[in-house]
Design a protein around this motif. Structure first.
Motif, PDB file in Angstrom:
ATOM      1  N   TYR A 123     -31.361  93.526  19.409  1.00 50.22           N
ATOM      2  CA  TYR A 123     -30.910  94.897  19.120  1.00 50.22           C
ATOM      3  C   TYR A 123     -29.393  94.940  18.978  1.00 50.22           C
ATOM      4  O   TYR A 123     -28.666  94.672  19.923  1.00 50.22           O
ATOM      5  N   HIS A 155     -33.070  95.939  28.538  1.00 47.33           N
ATOM      6  CA  HIS A 155     -32.783  94.510  28.650  1.00 47.33           C
ATOM      7  C   HIS A 155     -33.725  93.847  29.658  1.00 47.33           C
ATOM      8  O   HIS A 155     -34.358  92.822  29.354  1.00 47.33           O
ATOM      9  N   PRO A 177     -24.064  96.706  25.426  1.00 52.66           N
ATOM     10  CA  PRO A 177     -24.618  97.950  25.978  1.00 52.66           C
ATOM     11  C   PRO A 177     -23.562  99.021  26.273  1.00 52.66           C
ATOM     12  O   PRO A 177     -23.879 100.207  26.258  1.00 52.66           O
ATOM     13  N   ILE A 181     -29.853  92.714  24.052  1.00 47.71           N
ATOM     14  CA  ILE A 181     -29.038  93.845  23.605  1.00 47.71           C
ATOM     15  C   ILE A 181     -27.625  93.361  23.305  1.00 47.71           C
ATOM     16  O   ILE A 181     -27.069  92.555  24.054  1.00 47.71           O
ATOM     17  N   VAL A 222     -23.420 100.850  23.078  1.00 44.36           N
ATOM     18  CA  VAL A 222     -24.668 101.580  22.858  1.00 44.36           C
ATOM     19  C   VAL A 222     -24.714 102.858  23.690  1.00 44.36           C
ATOM     20  O   VAL A 222     -25.269 103.875  23.255  1.00 44.36           O
ATOM     21  N   SER A 223     -24.082 102.822  24.862  1.00 43.62           N
ATOM     22  CA  SER A 223     -24.215 103.938  25.797  1.00 43.62           C
ATOM     23  C   SER A 223     -22.925 104.742  25.972  1.00 43.62           C
ATOM     24  O   SER A 223     -22.819 105.873  25.496  1.00 43.62           O
ATOM     25  N   ALA A 234     -36.722 102.392  26.302  1.00 47.66           N
ATOM     26  CA  ALA A 234     -36.672 101.080  26.941  1.00 47.66           C
ATOM     27  C   ALA A 234     -38.037 100.396  26.895  1.00 47.66           C
ATOM     28  O   ALA A 234     -38.134  99.175  26.683  1.00 47.66           O
ATOM     29  N   VAL A 285     -30.481 101.476  28.724  1.00 57.08           N
ATOM     30  CA  VAL A 285     -30.245 100.274  27.921  1.00 57.08           C
ATOM     31  C   VAL A 285     -30.285  99.040  28.812  1.00 57.08           C
ATOM     32  O   VAL A 285     -30.775  97.978  28.392  1.00 57.08           O
ATOM     33  N   TRP A 307     -27.726  97.867  17.655  1.00 58.92           N
ATOM     34  CA  TRP A 307     -27.310  99.255  17.458  1.00 58.92           C
ATOM     35  C   TRP A 307     -28.128 100.092  16.481  1.00 58.92           C
ATOM     36  O   TRP A 307     -27.891 101.300  16.384  1.00 58.92           O
ATOM     37  N   TRP A 359     -31.707 106.618  23.559  1.00 53.12           N
ATOM     38  CA  TRP A 359     -31.445 105.907  24.809  1.00 53.12           C
ATOM     39  C   TRP A 359     -31.359 106.831  26.016  1.00 53.12           C
ATOM     40  O   TRP A 359     -31.327 106.359  27.158  1.00 53.12           O
TER      41      TRP A 359
END
Length: 457
Positions: free
Chosen positions: A139, A220, A186, A183, A189-190, A159, A216, A141, A153
């Motif tokens: 992953y 994982h 992260p 991932i 991503v977050s 998840a 996230v 994005w 997310w």
């Protein structure tokens, strides 16, 4: 002066022009040299049955992305992958780090698109045929819009769906993959995407950020758990880390908070099954109920760690401001086209710290390191001595970490190609290969040839 940055202002190694890249022979035997890319940034998302990604809608919203550019065509790697792999092989690289697009493999986040899996099957076979070792990131994005519609997310279900996606991909290509990361970055991503709002989905909400950060990490852990149960090994995660330094003396709390958000939340949860107290101070009220119950899953043992490094952070406290009550400062060192300081020492610091404090003798790979520069083609060539020196400085930093005891096993330059650079559209050029985004013609830069020479030595 009281507001001076309390760090060395002298240029770091690798910031000057014409610094030679250390040869392959100066690294331990078996050290892996590679180039890295990401699916949405190079493939072209309008091909092969790919579904809508939250990046498509983020880019379509005015003000989010330069000129509202998206990855619908990108570098057209979907059709040009064979010649792109030839460039990696001809550059003398050992490995290629690539990612699978969730929105291509499962356009609705759940249902498999055979064309998507077929593409990655061909791509991996193409790597093997050229003697390249496949390093997969599951992953990077590109969340399917169908999952974003249900909170993305912020929703725990994402998840769970990620573990399904990981299983589907690895069932098809996992037999030929050397190392798999769950991932990529992260933090981006977050936090970057849900608190700072700079990437898709572009939120600025601490509750959304806290939940995305936890989910996230849970994705994982669930991914590693699922794949381990199916017999896969060489599983890891890729974290983007920053060397956090104080703007002035007495900024210990600001440094601790920024470090906890940028680094500690992600590596500590994976390596130790805990979140740092400096992060929980502001995030705990917004985390999902019973989040502690997930920590054993999040800390499912990994086989290797990927470190992405670009620059350092310089921070100070903001008295009286709400948590996190910190602000960043521009440093004095030379900068890339992104405005990021060139600070190779930070890479050595972080690699050494990861080994010492978190992963011990576990293999560590520098999975991304590179610089953007305003490259232009002149008389059919691109001269980018600045990038060559950047690479040299950071490879020397990696060597320094190895000498310091870190089990660093490889280095991947970001990126193989100039590409779609997310919110910066097609303006920022990180590639070893120049891409004309009108004709899609590829032109290797002088840094490509410098690396090619170093890897043959």
């Amino acid at each position: 002066m009281s507001d001076a940055i309390c760090i060395d202002r002298s240029p770091e190694p690798g910031t000057a022009r014409n610094v030679p890249i250390p040869p392959r022979s100066s690294f331990p035997e078996g050290f892996v040299f590679g180039a890295a890319t990401a699916a949405y940034q190079i493939e072209g998302h309008k091909f092969g049955g790919a579904g809508s990604s939250h990046w498509d809608s983020f880019a379509a919203t005015p003000g989010n992305v330069v000129r509202r550019e998206d990855g619908s065509l990108a570098c057209d790697h979907y059709h040009r992958w064979e010649s792109d792999l030839d460039l990696i092989r001809d550059g003398g690289f050992d490995a290629y780090r690539f990612s699978t697009s969730w929105a291509r493999v499962m356009p609705d986040g759940r249902t498999v698109n055979p064309e998507g899996l077929d593409f990655y099957d061909r791509l991996v076979d193409g790597m093997i045929d050229r003697g390249l070792r496949p390093f997969l990131t599951l992953y990077h994005w590109d969340l399917p819009s169908a999952l974003a519609d249900h909170g993305g997310w912020m929703n725990r279900d994402t998840a769970l769906r990620f573990a399904d996606f990981a299983e589907v991909v690895m069932a098809r290509i996992g037999d030929r993959i050397e190392r798999t990361a769950t991932i990529n970055e992260p933090w981006c991503v977050s936090w970057l995407s849900h608190y700072l709002g700079e990437q898709a989905p572009g939120l600025r909400d601490i509750r959304a950020a806290a939940r995305a950060m936890h989910h996230v990490q849970l994705a994982h852990g669930l991914g590693v758990e699922r794949l381990r149960g199916l017999g896969h090994d060489n599983l890891g995660i890729v974290l983007n880390l920053a060397d956090i330094l104080p703007f002035r003396e007495g900024e210990e709390k600001a440094v601790a908070t920024a470090d906890a958000i940028n680094n500690g939340f992600f590596i500590e949860s994976v390596a130790k099954g805990t979140y740092p107290q400096a992060a929980l101070e502001g995030l705990e009220p917004h985390l999902p109920a019973n989040w502690q119950d997930d920590m054993a899953t999040i800390s499912t043992p990994i086989d290797w760690l990927g470190v992405n490094y670009y620059s350092r952070g310089i921070v100070s406290a903001v008295p009286g401001a709400p948590w996190p009550a910190t602000k960043g400062h521009e440093g004095p060192l030379p900068k890339t086209q992104m405005g990021w300081e060139i600070y190779p020492e930070g890479l050595s610091n972080l690699l050494t710290r990861m080994a010492r404090d978190y992963v011990g003798d576990l293999p560590i790979y520098v999975t991304e390191n590179g610089m953007a520069w305003a490259d232009e083609v002149t008389d059919g060539a691109v001269t980018d001595a600045e990038r060559t020196s950047y690479i040299a400085g950071h490879l020397e930093a990696a060597r320094g970490a190895i000498k310091g005891g870190a089990n660093v096993k490889g280095f991947f330059y970001w990126s193989l190609l100039d590409n779609y650079e997310w919110a910066w559209g097609y303006e920022k050029r990180f590639g070893l290969i120049h891409v004309d985004f009108e004709t899609l013609e590829r032109t290797p830069k002088s840094s490509y040839y410098a690396l090619q020479a170093a890897l043959s030595g």
